[in-house]
Design a protein around this motif. Structure first.
Motif, mmCIF file in Angstrom:
data_model
loop_
_atom_site.group_PDB
_atom_site.id
_atom_site.type_symbol
_atom_site.label_atom_id
_atom_site.label_comp_id
_atom_site.label_asym_id
_atom_site.label_seq_id
_atom_site.Cartn_x
_atom_site.Cartn_y
_atom_site.Cartn_z
ATOM 1 N N UNK A 1 0.817 -1.204 0.000
ATOM 2 C CA UNK A 1 0.000 0.000 0.000
ATOM 3 C C UNK A 1 0.856 1.262 0.000
ATOM 4 N N UNK A 2 1.927 1.253 0.806
ATOM 5 C CA UNK A 2 2.803 2.429 0.845
ATOM 6 C C UNK A 2 3.517 2.638 -0.484
ATOM 7 N N UNK A 3 3.946 1.535 -1.109
ATOM 8 C CA UNK A 3 4.608 1.664 -2.410
ATOM 9 C C UNK A 3 3.646 2.151 -3.476
ATOM 10 N N UNK A 4 2.407 1.635 -3.418
ATOM 11 C CA UNK A 4 1.400 2.054 -4.398
ATOM 12 C C UNK A 4 1.046 3.527 -4.233
ATOM 13 N N UNK A 5 0.908 3.982 -2.992
ATOM 14 C CA UNK A 5 0.599 5.393 -2.733
ATOM 15 C C UNK A 5 1.749 6.308 -3.170
ATOM 16 N N UNK A 6 2.991 5.851 -2.920
ATOM 17 C CA UNK A 6 4.148 6.643 -3.351
ATOM 18 C C UNK A 6 4.210 6.739 -4.865
ATOM 19 N N UNK A 7 3.888 5.638 -5.543
ATOM 20 C CA UNK A 7 3.892 5.655 -7.006
ATOM 21 C C UNK A 7 2.828 6.595 -7.542
#
Length: 244
Positions: A62-68
């Protein structure tokens, strides 16, 4: 992973795409474990299990997706700003491409080279704005006009061509043009403010050209971060190919 025959799983994956990436990760991880790839790596001292074989949590996904998504949104906003700046600079370069050889060149060339209506147009501008530099033609101002004709005007034509054809070297020529124009306008404005002979309308005119020069200089320094990211992302891949 077969969601065609199970509408509940397909609906869940549609609502939460992170579950789809998690399922793919678990699938490849279990596949590699069955092939005993990780056991051959662990047998050697100092060899670590690859990162994609280690368990992964939904929170990290989720954190990686939000950062992307935030990076993608920032790149889109940056692209809109650059397009707006390019539109403003295009009008500036188009104005310089016409005015420099037809109006400004009368300062340093004989008036017999120009049609009568252009000479009258320049005289009308001089009277309306009170531009005493054009009327008196001091030596430093004539030198700046020669700089405009021999250096800045060809750069303006190149920038027009670069904007219309999306050339990658546009940032370089735009930066050079912005630095040259900003330097020339700074010299002119210093003389006008020091002599206190210029009207507010004339100062506003030359200050606007100074601002456009600074804008061109900043445009040459700005670039879309996605291109930089992709350029940096290619380096590790090239390094891995060299190691192999």
């Amino acid at each position: 992973m077969n969601t065609v025959g199970n509408p509940n799983i397909a609906k869940e994956l549609h609502q939460n795409p992170l579950c789809y990436f998690k399922e793919i990760h678990f699938f490849f991880r279990n596949f590699l474990i069955k092939k005993r790839i990780h056991t051959s790596l662990v047998e050697f001292p100092g060899c670590k299990i690859p990162l994609f074989l280690q368990p992964i949590s939904v929170s990290s996904l989720e954190s990686s997706f939000c950062a992307w998504r935030s990076i993608k949104s920032a790149n889109q906003q940056m692209g809109v700003v650059l397009k707006l700046v390019d539109a403003i600079l295009f009008l500036l370069f188009l104005l310089i491409a016409v005015v420099a050889p037809l109006i400004d060149a009368q300062t340093c060339l004989p008036l017999s080279y120009f049609p009568d209506f252009l000479v009258q147009l320049k005289a009308q501008y001089t009277h309306d704005f009170g531009d005493y530099l054009i009327a008196e033609k001091p030596h430093f101002f004539v030198g700046l006009v020669w700089l405009e004709l021999l250096f800045q005007w060809p750069l303006a034509l190149l920038n027009l061509y670069a904007i219309l054809t999306s050339k990658p070297w546009f940032k370089s020529t735009c930066l050079i043009y912005g630095v040259s124009v900003s330097t020339s306008m700074a010299a002119v404005l210093s003389e006008m403010m020091g002599s206190k002979r210029a009207s507010d309308k004339l100062l506003t005119l030359y200050a606007s050209f100074l601002g456009l020069g600074v804008l061109a200089m900043l445009r040459g320094l700005l670039t879309c971060s996605s291109k930089t990211t992709s350029a940096h992302g290619k380096r590790p891949a090239l390094a891995r190919k060299k190691r192999v």
